[in-house]
Design an enzyme around this catalytic site. Sequence first.
Site, PDB file in Angstrom:
ATOM      1  N   LYS A   1      -5.742   4.545   8.538  1.00 43.07           N
ATOM      2  CA  LYS A   1      -4.628   5.311   7.987  1.00 43.07           C
ATOM      3  C   LYS A   1      -4.917   6.809   8.004  1.00 43.07           C
ATOM      4  O   LYS A   1      -4.008   7.616   8.224  1.00 43.07           O
ATOM      5  CB  LYS A   1      -4.327   4.826   6.567  1.00 43.07           C
ATOM      6  CG  LYS A   1      -3.767   3.407   6.540  1.00 43.07           C
ATOM      7  CD  LYS A   1      -3.443   2.941   5.136  1.00 43.07           C
ATOM      8  CE  LYS A   1      -2.836   1.541   5.186  1.00 43.07           C
ATOM      9  NZ  LYS A   1      -2.461   1.046   3.843  1.00 43.07           N
TER      10      LYS A   1
ATOM     11  N   SER B   1       0.782  -1.236   0.000  1.00 38.39           N
ATOM     12  CA  SER B   1       0.000   0.000   0.000  1.00 38.39           C
ATOM     13  C   SER B   1       0.819   1.296   0.000  1.00 38.39           C
ATOM     14  O   SER B   1       0.255   2.377  -0.134  1.00 38.39           O
ATOM     15  CB  SER B   1      -0.956   0.023   1.198  1.00 38.39           C
ATOM     16  OG  SER B   1      -0.251   0.046   2.425  1.00 38.39           O
TER      17      SER B   1
END
EC number: 3.4.21.53
Length: 362
Positions: free
Chosen positions: A300, A255
């Site tokens: 996140k 990611s």
Amino acid sequence: MPRRTATMLTSTLLLIAVLCAGALIRVPYAEMSPGPTVNTLGEHGGKPVLSVEGRKTYESSGHLNMTTVRVTGADYRMNLVEAVHGWLADDSVVVPHETLYPGDKSAEEVREENAEEFSQSQESAKVAALRELGIPVGERVVVASVVKGTPAQGRLHAGDVITAVDGKPVERPGDVATVVTEHGPGEEVVFTVVPAKRAEEAEKKGEELTGGREVTVTTTAAEDDQRAIVGIRAGLDHTFPFEIDIRLADVGGPSAGLMFALGIMDRLTREDLTGGEFVAGTGTIDGEGKVGPIGGVQMKTVAAREEGAEYFLTPEANCATAARYVPDGLTLVKVGTIDDALAALADIREGDTAALPRCAAD
């Protein structure tokens, strides 16, 4: 004993019993929470996250932070009390254990897969960044992996460069399978390869890869459809005109690809891509610059805002989920390609934030 006192005592004892039982009951769930964020333009552990040798680089004043998610281990089993607490908390998400650890994979297998995905994300980030800058990137077909117990074991090795099969030049990984499957099981296939170590040395010296040696492998039958195989997976490797090193330990998964690519571009261009602003983000990236979705996006965004980010580059496939809970002071910017991200950064550094494509909840 007064009735009221007895009732309170009984309720307290029942609550204690329930909590004790909950602490003993294991449930098939795992927890995700905000993890560390790292500025790809800065240092980590006292060393630059991104370093370039053999090419002029430029300093940057802003942030391009990659973000992570902290998860419970593959072997850890939450109890009921922990699961309930995670469901009620704003800064964690409880998901079925198999969502993070599918199948019967061991903790070591999961770690190895995450490490491989992280390594691949770095490779893709370098390719995407250099191509975006118009810098040539070389390609070559390699042995990506060798299946244990197959004819190729001990004869071909991961990292070997395949230049030809049966004398026919190969340009894409699929070319290898095409030639091999022209044979029947039990027949010989001749691979022309440059050993991985020699290929690595040539790349470091900037030398052209030439020559190679012939390796003969006898095919066997695939278990599912009896086609001829030798037991390798061919892949595409890239060569770069200068060295790009990404130093970041204890991180797994794909990611961080987008933020690595942007960080590399920032280092290689005179213009400060962020204009000194604090930008964070996430997203996979392929060699063509396409940004893909990731897991744990809400954790996140929390981590990014806690660190000080004001803008968060969000894969368009994750936008709806991320927009359901947006930390105060954080702008979610939708991106589908590296070009989208660069356009957003241009708006941010020019102060034209009204033009930013923002994420919206369903």
